[in-house]
Design an enzyme around this catalytic site. Sequence first.
Site, mmCIF file in Angstrom:
data_model
loop_
_atom_site.group_PDB
_atom_site.id
_atom_site.type_symbol
_atom_site.label_atom_id
_atom_site.label_comp_id
_atom_site.label_asym_id
_atom_site.label_seq_id
_atom_site.Cartn_x
_atom_site.Cartn_y
_atom_site.Cartn_z
ATOM 1 N N SER A 138 0.857 -1.195 0.000
ATOM 2 C CA SER A 138 0.000 0.000 0.000
ATOM 3 C C SER A 138 0.888 1.238 0.000
ATOM 4 O O SER A 138 2.013 1.192 0.531
ATOM 5 C CB SER A 138 -0.863 0.002 1.269
ATOM 6 O OG SER A 138 -1.440 1.268 1.467
ATOM 7 N N TYR A 152 -1.005 -0.261 10.299
ATOM 8 C CA TYR A 152 -1.124 -0.799 8.939
ATOM 9 C C TYR A 152 0.064 -0.329 8.085
ATOM 10 O O TYR A 152 0.707 -1.132 7.417
ATOM 11 C CB TYR A 152 -2.457 -0.314 8.373
ATOM 12 C CG TYR A 152 -2.734 -0.656 6.923
ATOM 13 C CD1 TYR A 152 -3.081 -1.946 6.544
ATOM 14 C CD2 TYR A 152 -2.704 0.343 5.938
ATOM 15 C CE1 TYR A 152 -3.380 -2.248 5.217
ATOM 16 C CE2 TYR A 152 -3.008 0.050 4.621
ATOM 17 C CZ TYR A 152 -3.343 -1.239 4.260
ATOM 18 O OH TYR A 152 -3.636 -1.539 2.947
HETATM 19 N N1 LIG Z 1 -8.833 -1.118 -1.011
HETATM 20 C C1 LIG Z 1 -7.855 -0.233 -0.848
HETATM 21 O O1 LIG Z 1 -8.084 0.992 -0.813
HETATM 22 C C2 LIG Z 1 -6.429 -0.704 -0.732
HETATM 23 C C3 LIG Z 1 -5.409 0.250 -0.863
HETATM 24 C C4 LIG Z 1 -4.083 -0.166 -0.770
HETATM 25 C C5 LIG Z 1 -3.797 -1.489 -0.538
HETATM 26 N N2 LIG Z 1 -4.789 -2.398 -0.387
HETATM 27 C C6 LIG Z 1 -4.441 -3.797 -0.122
HETATM 28 O O2 LIG Z 1 -5.025 -4.614 -1.117
HETATM 29 C C7 LIG Z 1 -5.273 -5.909 -0.597
HETATM 30 C C8 LIG Z 1 -6.694 -6.333 -0.919
HETATM 31 O O3 LIG Z 1 -7.571 -5.366 -0.386
HETATM 32 P P1 LIG Z 1 -9.097 -5.243 -0.855
HETATM 33 O O4 LIG Z 1 -9.440 -3.800 -0.730
HETATM 34 O O5 LIG Z 1 -9.306 -5.932 -2.139
HETATM 35 O O6 LIG Z 1 -9.810 -6.059 0.337
HETATM 36 P P2 LIG Z 1 -11.271 -6.659 0.469
HETATM 37 O O7 LIG Z 1 -12.190 -6.103 -0.565
HETATM 38 O O8 LIG Z 1 -11.606 -6.508 1.908
HETATM 39 O O9 LIG Z 1 -11.049 -8.220 0.125
HETATM 40 C C9 LIG Z 1 -10.247 -8.999 0.967
HETATM 41 C C10 LIG Z 1 -10.174 -10.427 0.443
HETATM 42 O O10 LIG Z 1 -9.301 -11.169 1.314
HETATM 43 C C11 LIG Z 1 -10.019 -12.278 1.870
HETATM 44 N N3 LIG Z 1 -9.558 -12.448 3.251
HETATM 45 C C12 LIG Z 1 -9.666 -11.535 4.247
HETATM 46 N N4 LIG Z 1 -9.132 -12.015 5.383
HETATM 47 C C13 LIG Z 1 -8.665 -13.270 5.062
HETATM 48 C C14 LIG Z 1 -7.992 -14.266 5.786
HETATM 49 N N5 LIG Z 1 -7.703 -14.097 7.079
HETATM 50 N N6 LIG Z 1 -7.643 -15.402 5.144
HETATM 51 C C15 LIG Z 1 -7.929 -15.604 3.835
HETATM 52 N N7 LIG Z 1 -8.579 -14.697 3.076
HETATM 53 C C16 LIG Z 1 -8.941 -13.546 3.695
HETATM 54 C C17 LIG Z 1 -11.480 -11.888 1.781
HETATM 55 O O11 LIG Z 1 -12.284 -13.062 1.755
HETATM 56 P P3 LIG Z 1 -13.349 -13.305 2.930
HETATM 57 O O12 LIG Z 1 -14.214 -12.090 2.980
HETATM 58 O O13 LIG Z 1 -14.025 -14.570 2.535
HETATM 59 O O14 LIG Z 1 -12.508 -13.477 4.178
HETATM 60 C C18 LIG Z 1 -11.492 -11.138 0.443
HETATM 61 O O15 LIG Z 1 -11.523 -12.068 -0.623
HETATM 62 C C19 LIG Z 1 -4.954 -5.839 0.896
HETATM 63 O O16 LIG Z 1 -3.663 -6.332 1.124
HETATM 64 C C20 LIG Z 1 -4.981 -4.344 1.188
HETATM 65 O O17 LIG Z 1 -4.152 -4.014 2.264
HETATM 66 C C21 LIG Z 1 -6.124 -2.038 -0.484
#
Ligand SMILES: NC(=O)c1ccc[n+]([C@@H]2O[C@H](COP(=O)([O-])OP(=O)(O)OC[C@H]3O[C@@H](n4cnc5c(N)ncnc54)[C@H](OP(=O)(O)O)[C@@H]3O)[C@@H](O)[C@H]2O)c1
Length: 245
Positions: A138, A152
């Site tokens: 991130s 984080y």
């Molecule tokens: N969205 C942003 O603004 C943003 C910005 C910068 C970086 N990121 C990074 O991008 C990555 C993905 O984020 P996202 O926004 O796509 O998240 P998200 O929409 O919350 O999706 C998270 C995914 O991870 C799975 N997951 C969560 N906890 C888990 C666990 N303990 N074990 C296995 N699977 C798990 C969830 O499945 P379940 O719901 O079934 O658990 C879901 O498929 C993360 O590393 C985040 O830090 C996000």
Amino acid sequence: MNNIFLSGGSKGIGLECLKKFSQNKSKVVFTYTKALEKNFFTKNNLDNKYVIPFKFNSLKFNDYKKINIFLKKNKISKINTLINNVGDVLKRTSFEESDFNLWVNSFNINLFSSIKLTQVLLPYIKKTKNSSIINVSSVAAKTTGSPDSLHYGVAKSALNTFTLGLSREMSIYPIRVIAIAPSAVNTNFQKKYSSNRRLKKIINKTSLNRIAEPYEIANIIYSLSNKDHSYINGTIVEVDGGRLA
Ligand SMILES: NC(=O)c1ccc[n+]([C@@H]2O[C@H](COP(=O)([O-])OP(=O)(O)OC[C@H]3O[C@@H](n4cnc5c(N)ncnc54)[C@H](OP(=O)(O)O)[C@@H]3O)[C@@H](O)[C@H]2O)c1
């Protein structure tokens, strides 16, 4: 056929990676923790010939013991790309108010889960040519994150250091190790942790004047994994829509 292992593939950026890789005929094992919607495959236009769901919790270290058995059952003996996508802010709170457990949990989900998964899967990745490990970091690693998420930002910055150090060690095989560092992306993650006011502030600081869509991040991950980018290694690829000062 290329085999991909993707942590967190049921929603957000991970789901878009699942679509992109499988639609391009890679076989993708993806992890999730919550029950998938009944129509998950049809709704997301996924072909079950290319997509293998794996109920697995990155935070349960016992679950890692299931991986070898699961891969064997699915006749997967090699992996071309590992995408360490799982990560979470968990809670917004100031340092002063943060419980030490929050720090431990943040490091577990944002750093140790990727390290552990990489350790378990390395023997499979070493078996392929032009392989890669892509860590989803991130911009918070650099900016320390938006307010109330220092736990984080610090964990993601350790993930960046892991990426760089691992890329050097893995170059003997060679396995490329890269991190992608997005700013705000339109997923559940933002709905959970950011108010409209906070998002507006981010948008005002972004030259494209919007946050990213998850497919835009998945497109870059797909492209980085491709052997056409065989000279990109140890890099933290920042994807922030152009930051205004
Ligand atoms: N969205 C942003 O603004 C943003 C910005 C910068 C970086 N990121 C990074 O991008 C990555 C993905 O984020 P996202 O926004 O796509 O998240 P998200 O929409 O919350 O999706 C998270 C995914 O991870 C799975 N997951 C969560 N906890 C888990 C666990 N303990 N074990 C296995 N699977 C798990 C969830 O499945 P379940 O719901 O079934 O658990 C879901 O498929 C993360 O590393 C985040 O830090 C996000």
